[in-house]
Design an enzyme around this catalytic site. Structure first.
Site, PDB file in Angstrom:
ATOM      1  N   CYS A   1       0.808  -1.244   0.049  1.00  0.00           N
ATOM      2  CA  CYS A   1       0.008   0.156  -0.222  1.00  0.00           C
ATOM      3  C   CYS A   1       0.914   1.164  -0.007  1.00  0.00           C
ATOM      4  CB  CYS A   1      -0.987  -0.159   1.317  1.00  0.00           C
ATOM      5  SG  CYS A   1      -2.234   1.277   1.298  1.00  0.00           S
ATOM      6  N   CYS A   2       1.869   1.126   0.761  1.00  0.00           N
ATOM      7  CA  CYS A   2       2.758   2.632   0.895  1.00  0.00           C
ATOM      8  C   CYS A   2       3.594   2.419  -0.371  1.00  0.00           C
ATOM      9  CB  CYS A   2       3.655   2.144   1.967  1.00  0.00           C
ATOM     10  SG  CYS A   2       3.383   2.416   3.663  1.00  0.00           S
TER      11      CYS A   2
ATOM     12  N   CYS B   1      -1.127   8.239   7.545  1.00  0.00           N
ATOM     13  CA  CYS B   1      -2.499   7.996   6.796  1.00  0.00           C
ATOM     14  C   CYS B   1      -3.269   7.092   8.393  1.00  0.00           C
ATOM     15  CB  CYS B   1      -2.376   6.681   6.031  1.00  0.00           C
ATOM     16  SG  CYS B   1      -1.431   7.272   4.449  1.00  0.00           S
TER      17      CYS B   1
ATOM     18  N   CYS C   1      -3.390   3.372   9.471  1.00  0.00           N
ATOM     19  CA  CYS C   1      -2.212   2.761   9.828  1.00  0.00           C
ATOM     20  C   CYS C   1      -1.473   3.560  10.913  1.00  0.00           C
ATOM     21  CB  CYS C   1      -1.083   2.504   8.936  1.00  0.00           C
ATOM     22  SG  CYS C   1      -1.745   1.545   7.324  1.00  0.00           S
TER      23      CYS C   1
ATOM     24  N   CYS D   1       7.794   3.847   5.976  1.00  0.00           N
ATOM     25  CA  CYS D   1       6.850   3.775   4.689  1.00  0.00           C
ATOM     26  C   CYS D   1       7.733   3.320   3.284  1.00  0.00           C
ATOM     27  CB  CYS D   1       5.849   5.295   4.436  1.00  0.00           C
ATOM     28  SG  CYS D   1       6.918   6.471   4.309  1.00  0.00           S
TER      29      CYS D   1
END
Length: 261
Positions: free
Chosen positions: A148-149, A231, A234, A257
């Site tokens: 996702c990062c 975010c 997280c 990240c």
């Protein structure tokens, strides 16, 4: 270099004679030379500017790179942005708008854009959150936060830094053990750019003093037991005695990240 399109010129070549390779080789050779020049420059500056005041580090970067220098900010606070704007009004400020930020973070970004002499560039991922859910499945941040990062931050930064030779970050040595040896100037090998960390040696007390002195915008979440803000899926509040970044990716063996290695 990714994304670079090579073009070969057309010309008459005698029978049995190979086409000259010099034009095609010139560009990568020049890129390699530029990369080595930047590496040498960063290594020398890292040694010479160690211990220098943050403003001096910024002045060096602005004088050396001009409009090929930018600032990156997570908008946890606007300390670095304000600091650089004192030396380089109109500087580009890169903000990675992941689509998953807290509203409080976006408010800091908007306040910076309205009140400071800088050019805020909000860089969005190629996929919206909904498109990412459709392609990779919902809640990727809970199943594979590294992926996702990569999609929402790292790839966006790669695009954002095209056109710059150097970028400034707000990394500090007291952020976490993994950042304890952060140099004030270094060479970002992965991106082939000079990475400038003007406030690397600052403590949290130094940051708070600067905020108070200059009335710098700060994310409201810091007043609600958050010690590091990323975010929203997280990031959690931290408890007394925890490391400042303990609230980031708390359910995973993950502390960064991927933007900084």
């Amino acid at each position: 270099m990714s994304g670079l399109v090579w073009a070969a010129g057309l010309g008459l070549v005698g029978a049995g004679e190979p086409a000259a390779a010099e034009p095609a080789a010139a560009e990568p050779a020049a890129a390699d030379a530029n990369r080595q020049e930047l590496r040498t420059l960063a290594e020398e500056a890292g040694r010479e500017l160690e211990g220098a005041p943050a403003l001096e580090v910024v002045r060096w970067a602005v004088e050396r790179f001009g409009d090929r220098f930018c600032v990156t900010s997570s908008m946890a606070d606007a300390v670095l942005v304000h600091l650089v704007s004192r030396v380089a009004p109109g500087v580009d400020v890169v903000f990675l708008d992941t689509g998953l930020h807290f509203p409080e973070t976006l408010r800091v970004r908007d306040q910076v854009s309205r009140t400071m002499p800088v050019n805020v560039r909000s860089i969005r991922p190629r996929l919206t959150v909904g498109q990412q859910d459709g392609e990779y499945g919902p809640r990727l941040f809970h199943r594979s936060p590294d992926d996702c990062c990569q999609l929402r931050k790292v790839e966006s930064l790669e695009r954002a830094l095209v056109g710059y030779d150097a970028w400034a970050t707000g990394l500090r040595r007291d952020d976490s053990p993994s950042r304890a040896n952060t140099p004030v100037v270094t060479f970002d090998t992965r991106r082939g750019k000079v990475k400038v960390n003007p406030i690397a040696a600052w403590t949290q007390a130094d940051v708070e003093t600067y905020i108070s002195q200059w009335d710098v915008p700060v994310n409201e979440l810091f007043g609600r037991a958050y010690s590091s803000v990323g975010c929203w899926p997280c990031t959690r509040r931290t408890r007394a005695g925890e490391d400042a970044r303990a609230g980031r990716w708390a359910m995973f063996e993950k502390a960064e990240c991927g933007l900084h290695g």
